[in-house]
Write a protein that holds these residues in place. Structure first.
Motif, PDB file in Angstrom:
ATOM      1  N   GLY A   1       0.840  -1.205   0.000  1.00  0.00           N
ATOM      2  CA  GLY A   1       0.000   0.000   0.000  1.00  0.00           C
ATOM      3  C   GLY A   1       0.861   1.235   0.000  1.00  0.00           C
ATOM      4  O   GLY A   1       2.009   1.201   0.427  1.00  0.00           O
ATOM      5  N   PRO A   2       0.286   2.350  -0.484  1.00  0.00           N
ATOM      6  CA  PRO A   2       1.069   3.580  -0.637  1.00  0.00           C
ATOM      7  C   PRO A   2       1.455   4.239   0.692  1.00  0.00           C
ATOM      8  O   PRO A   2       0.843   3.985   1.732  1.00  0.00           O
ATOM      9  CB  PRO A   2       0.133   4.493  -1.433  1.00  0.00           C
ATOM     10  CG  PRO A   2      -1.226   3.920  -1.285  1.00  0.00           C
ATOM     11  CD  PRO A   2      -1.082   2.465  -0.991  1.00  0.00           C
ATOM     12  N   GLN A   3       2.497   5.067   0.630  1.00  0.00           N
ATOM     13  CA  GLN A   3       2.991   5.800   1.802  1.00  0.00           C
ATOM     14  C   GLN A   3       3.284   7.245   1.385  1.00  0.00           C
ATOM     15  O   GLN A   3       3.590   7.501   0.236  1.00  0.00           O
ATOM     16  CB  GLN A   3       4.286   5.170   2.325  1.00  0.00           C
ATOM     17  CG  GLN A   3       4.156   3.681   2.611  1.00  0.00           C
ATOM     18  CD  GLN A   3       5.414   3.095   3.236  1.00  0.00           C
ATOM     19  OE1 GLN A   3       6.459   3.722   3.281  1.00  0.00           O
ATOM     20  NE2 GLN A   3       5.295   1.856   3.710  1.00  0.00           N
ATOM     21  N   GLU A   4       3.220   8.137   2.349  1.00  0.00           N
ATOM     22  CA  GLU A   4       3.505   9.550   2.072  1.00  0.00           C
ATOM     23  C   GLU A   4       4.276  10.167   3.213  1.00  0.00           C
ATOM     24  O   GLU A   4       4.080   9.808   4.377  1.00  0.00           O
ATOM     25  CB  GLU A   4       2.190  10.348   1.928  1.00  0.00           C
ATOM     26  CG  GLU A   4       1.472  10.185   0.611  1.00  0.00           C
ATOM     27  CD  GLU A   4       2.211  10.808  -0.563  1.00  0.00           C
ATOM     28  OE1 GLU A   4       2.987  11.771  -0.356  1.00  0.00           O
ATOM     29  OE2 GLU A   4       2.014  10.321  -1.695  1.00  0.00           O
ATOM     30  N   PHE A   5       5.156  11.103   2.875  1.00  0.00           N
ATOM     31  CA  PHE A   5       5.744  11.977   3.892  1.00  0.00           C
ATOM     32  C   PHE A   5       5.671  13.392   3.356  1.00  0.00           C
ATOM     33  O   PHE A   5       6.126  13.674   2.260  1.00  0.00           O
ATOM     34  CB  PHE A   5       7.206  11.616   4.183  1.00  0.00           C
ATOM     35  CG  PHE A   5       7.857  12.600   5.118  1.00  0.00           C
ATOM     36  CD1 PHE A   5       7.658  12.500   6.497  1.00  0.00           C
ATOM     37  CD2 PHE A   5       8.635  13.646   4.641  1.00  0.00           C
ATOM     38  CE1 PHE A   5       8.225  13.430   7.369  1.00  0.00           C
ATOM     39  CE2 PHE A   5       9.204  14.577   5.501  1.00  0.00           C
ATOM     40  CZ  PHE A   5       8.999  14.457   6.873  1.00  0.00           C
ATOM     41  N   LEU A   6       5.055  14.292   4.110  1.00  0.00           N
ATOM     42  CA  LEU A   6       4.959  15.688   3.708  1.00  0.00           C
ATOM     43  C   LEU A   6       5.518  16.556   4.823  1.00  0.00           C
ATOM     44  O   LEU A   6       5.298  16.285   6.005  1.00  0.00           O
ATOM     45  CB  LEU A   6       3.495  16.078   3.453  1.00  0.00           C
ATOM     46  CG  LEU A   6       2.785  15.350   2.311  1.00  0.00           C
ATOM     47  CD1 LEU A   6       1.319  15.780   2.259  1.00  0.00           C
ATOM     48  CD2 LEU A   6       3.457  15.663   0.993  1.00  0.00           C
ATOM     49  N   LYS A   7       6.228  17.600   4.408  1.00  0.00           N
ATOM     50  CA  LYS A   7       6.875  18.466   5.400  1.00  0.00           C
ATOM     51  C   LYS A   7       6.714  19.916   4.998  1.00  0.00           C
ATOM     52  O   LYS A   7       6.724  20.235   3.804  1.00  0.00           O
ATOM     53  CB  LYS A   7       8.335  18.047   5.475  1.00  0.00           C
ATOM     54  CG  LYS A   7       9.385  19.107   5.743  1.00  0.00           C
ATOM     55  CD  LYS A   7      10.763  18.455   5.888  1.00  0.00           C
ATOM     56  CE  LYS A   7      11.884  19.468   5.897  1.00  0.00           C
ATOM     57  NZ  LYS A   7      13.233  18.862   5.995  1.00  0.00           N
ATOM     58  N   VAL A   8       6.566  20.768   5.973  1.00  0.00           N
ATOM     59  CA  VAL A   8       6.488  22.202   5.716  1.00  0.00           C
ATOM     60  C   VAL A   8       7.680  22.870   6.388  1.00  0.00           C
ATOM     61  O   VAL A   8       7.978  22.587   7.552  1.00  0.00           O
ATOM     62  CB  VAL A   8       5.172  22.801   6.275  1.00  0.00           C
ATOM     63  CG1 VAL A   8       5.177  24.319   6.168  1.00  0.00           C
ATOM     64  CG2 VAL A   8       3.975  22.230   5.538  1.00  0.00           C
ATOM     65  N   GLY A   9       8.349  23.721   5.629  1.00  0.00           N
ATOM     66  CA  GLY A   9       9.466  24.497   6.184  1.00  0.00           C
ATOM     67  C   GLY A   9       9.370  25.919   5.687  1.00  0.00           C
ATOM     68  O   GLY A   9       8.424  26.262   4.971  1.00  0.00           O
ATOM     69  N   THR A  10      10.339  26.743   6.039  1.00  0.00           N
ATOM     70  CA  THR A  10      10.245  28.148   5.632  1.00  0.00           C
ATOM     71  C   THR A  10      10.633  28.351   4.178  1.00  0.00           C
ATOM     72  O   THR A  10      10.336  29.368   3.593  1.00  0.00           O
ATOM     73  CB  THR A  10      11.119  29.046   6.527  1.00  0.00           C
ATOM     74  OG1 THR A  10      12.387  28.400   6.685  1.00  0.00           O
ATOM     75  CG2 THR A  10      10.494  29.238   7.879  1.00  0.00           C
ATOM     76  N   ARG A  11      11.365  27.419   3.602  1.00  0.00           N
ATOM     77  CA  ARG A  11      11.570  27.442   2.159  1.00  0.00           C
ATOM     78  C   ARG A  11      11.698  26.007   1.680  1.00  0.00           C
ATOM     79  O   ARG A  11      11.503  25.080   2.459  1.00  0.00           O
ATOM     80  CB  ARG A  11      12.781  28.298   1.778  1.00  0.00           C
ATOM     81  CG  ARG A  11      14.099  27.787   2.321  1.00  0.00           C
ATOM     82  CD  ARG A  11      15.231  28.747   1.941  1.00  0.00           C
ATOM     83  NE  ARG A  11      16.524  28.201   2.266  1.00  0.00           N
ATOM     84  CZ  ARG A  11      17.455  27.866   1.394  1.00  0.00           C
ATOM     85  NH1 ARG A  11      17.234  28.000   0.113  1.00  0.00           N
ATOM     86  NH2 ARG A  11      18.617  27.397   1.775  1.00  0.00           N
ATOM     87  N   ASN A  12      12.020  25.812   0.401  1.00  0.00           N
ATOM     88  CA  ASN A  12      11.962  24.463  -0.137  1.00  0.00           C
ATOM     89  C   ASN A  12      13.128  23.568   0.243  1.00  0.00           C
ATOM     90  O   ASN A  12      12.964  22.368   0.386  1.00  0.00           O
ATOM     91  CB  ASN A  12      11.861  24.523  -1.663  1.00  0.00           C
ATOM     92  CG  ASN A  12      10.422  24.426  -2.110  1.00  0.00           C
ATOM     93  OD1 ASN A  12       9.569  24.050  -1.316  1.00  0.00           O
ATOM     94  ND2 ASN A  12      10.158  24.767  -3.339  1.00  0.00           N
ATOM     95  N   ALA A  13      14.319  24.136   0.376  1.00  0.00           N
ATOM     96  CA  ALA A  13      15.483  23.290   0.626  1.00  0.00           C
ATOM     97  C   ALA A  13      16.156  23.695   1.923  1.00  0.00           C
ATOM     98  O   ALA A  13      15.984  24.816   2.397  1.00  0.00           O
ATOM     99  CB  ALA A  13      16.472  23.427  -0.535  1.00  0.00           C
TER     100      ALA A  13
END
Ligand SMILES: Cc1cc2nc3c(=O)[nH]c(=O)nc-3n(C[C@H](O)[C@H](O)[C@H](O)COP(=O)(O)OP(=O)(O)OC[C@H]3O[C@@H](n4cnc5c(N)ncnc54)[C@H](O)[C@@H]3O)c2cc1C
Ligand code: FES
Ligand code: FES
Lengths: 281, 161
Positions: free
Chosen positions: A171-183
């Protein structure tokens, strides 16, 4: 300052037993920053760079054993990425390519930062941390018990993280993250979601919104019935409710990176999106 | 402080020395081996100016102790070209496309790009930006650098054709 560079695991454990004051040095991406900034005193260091056993990973049945000094680059590529996609996704968000070439999964665990990006994934997977010391031998600790608090782990003095064991799920998996910029950012909020089609459920853990990685238990039990298993069908309303329940599990604080309010909002949005990605209409 | 002996291969040459255990690889290269092309900006792992290849992989030399590199193979900006006095394709491309102004960040960019293009020979703009995410430049605004990476892929292809 002295740096010992053992070439095998027994040598590393012996060095740590002999010098109880020694600090383990893996990729150095946390430790060297502290040293360069004078936040840590130079002393005895045991470098793991040459310990081959710790750099390897293996699969037995439906379980992967990932050596402590497998780097983020190692996690992002090749077979590990297909077997445990959320771990690869988390690895891909860490620092920059040069940091990912050096930083290790064992270092992420031992640092036990609330913002450690692999930690919510390991929590969602119910990973097992394999630890060892010369005096007490090997022991296995659930990741939930290993992560004690902010920058606090269950490692005893003289003990090494040897490996981490994770299940191979279908089954599928996801990881999502929020930061102040992309890298190159420390995450403000992170959500790991793994589906377990065989057992008919999903597991969800949060990063950067509590003292350690947190599981979203209410959201998980909601998904057990709101999602049709094993087809993984769910309504748009279920995604909204899943996001809301997940945000309810967050215990964020205000700090210089973000407010608690914003972090909770970010969790809600990421959880909803992750849910939409792992389910079908 | 205790000195420890190390032997490393730098730009193809075997170098032996003694160094304090506390010395970073960046400082060792600069102060002991007089290879001052490796720049030190932040000592924090963030800016990328100190990037070198350690056993072929781009890493921060400010976050590696020299003694940890004992036995390893290092490539610095001084060893990126085909021979002393001649530019490699990435260097040539940075020159042609105005990929530098003051030049402080340039060694780190050139070393990083050289290793990334070896793995990914035809990157898109987005992939270039991703591969350069660990190198900071205060001068150029990055446009010239992205153009230089595209140009470098052409030069590498021409050279191998
Ligand atoms: C520029 C930059 C960006 C970063 N970005 C991110 C990011 O986006 N996400 C993220 O999660 N982290 C990030 N980090 C932090 C860091 O890269 C990770 O936490 C990394 O996993 C640490 O691993 P390491 O091997 O470098 O550990 P080290 O620095 O070598 O060690 C860290 C700590 O763990 C202990 N330790 C290491 N290995 C073991 C072991 N096997 N057994 C017992 N103890 C051990 C050490 O004694 C030390 O206390 C970043 C760091 C930098 C410099
Ligand atoms: S000096 Fe090493 S990354 Fe800035
Ligand atoms: S050219 Fe000046 S910092 Fe990049």
């Amino acid at each position: 300052m002295t740096v010992l560079a053992p070439t095998d695991l027994d040598g590393a454990l012996a060095a740590l037993a002999e010098r109880p004051d020694a600090t383990v040095l893996a990729g150095g991406t946390d430790l060297m920053v502290e040293l360069n900034f004078g936040h840590r005193r130079a002393g005895v260091f045991v470098s793991l760079r040459r310990v081959r056993e710790l750099r390897e990973w293996s699969r037995v049945g439906d379980e992967l054993t990932i050596g402590a000094t497998v780097t983020y680059t190692g996690l992002e590529r090749g077979q590990i990425a297909t077997l445990v996609p959320a771990l690869a996704q988390a690895a891909r968000t860490v620092g920059s390519p040069q940091i990912r070439n050096a930083g290790t999964i064992g270092g992420n665990l031992a640092t036990a930062s609330p913002a450690g990006d692999t930690l919510p994934v390991l929590s969602a997977l119910d990973a097992v941390v394999v630890c060892a010391s010369a005096s007490a031998g090997r022991r296995e600790v659930s990741v939930h018990d290993f992560l004690v608090g902010p920058k606090r782990s269950a490692l005893a003095a003289g003990e090494l993280v040897v490996a981490v064991r994770v299940p191979v799920l279908s089954g599928p998996q996801e990881f999502l993250k929020v930061g102040t910029r992309n890298a190159m950012v420390i995450s403000i909020a992170g959500v790991a979601l793994v589906t377990d089609a065989a057992r008919g459920g999903l597991r969800c853990a949060l990063g950067s919104v509590g003292p350690t990685a947190l599981r979203a238990a209410d959201a998980e039990s909601f998904a057990a019935t709101a999602v049709e298993w094993p087809s993984r069908r769910a309504t748009p309303e279920a995604a909204i409710e899943f996001g809301r329940l997940t945000a309810g599990a967050a215990r964020p604080i205000d700090d210089h990176r973000a407010t608690a309010h914003y972090r909770r909002h970010a969790v809600e949005v990421c959880a909803r999106r992750a849910f939409e990605r792992v389910t079908l209409r | 402080m205790t000195d420890q002996a190390i032997a490393i291969t730098v730009n193809g040459e075997r170098r032996k020395g003694r160094t304090e255990a506390r010395t970073t690889l960046a400082d060792f290269l600069r102060d002991e081996l007089a290879l001052t092309g490796t720049h030190v900006g932040c000592e924090h792992g963030v800016c990328g100016a100190c990037t070198v290849l350690l056993d072929g992989e781009a890493v921060r030399s400010c976050l590696v102790l020299a003694v940890q590199a004992d036995g390893a193979d290092i490539t610095t900006i001084e060893g990126i070209g085909p021979e002393p006095g001649r530019l490699g394709p990435v260097q040539q491309a940075f020159m042609e496309c105005h990929g530098l102004q003051c030049g402080f960040c340039t060694p780190g960019f050139v070393v990083s790009v050289t290793s990334f293009l070896a793995e990914q020979p035809a990157p898109t703009d987005d992939e270039i930006r991703e591969m350069l995410s660990g190198n900071i430049c205060r001068c150029t605004g990055y446009q010239g650098i992205v153009a230089a990476v595209h140009r470098a892929t052409e030069l590498i292809e021409e050279a191998t054709a």
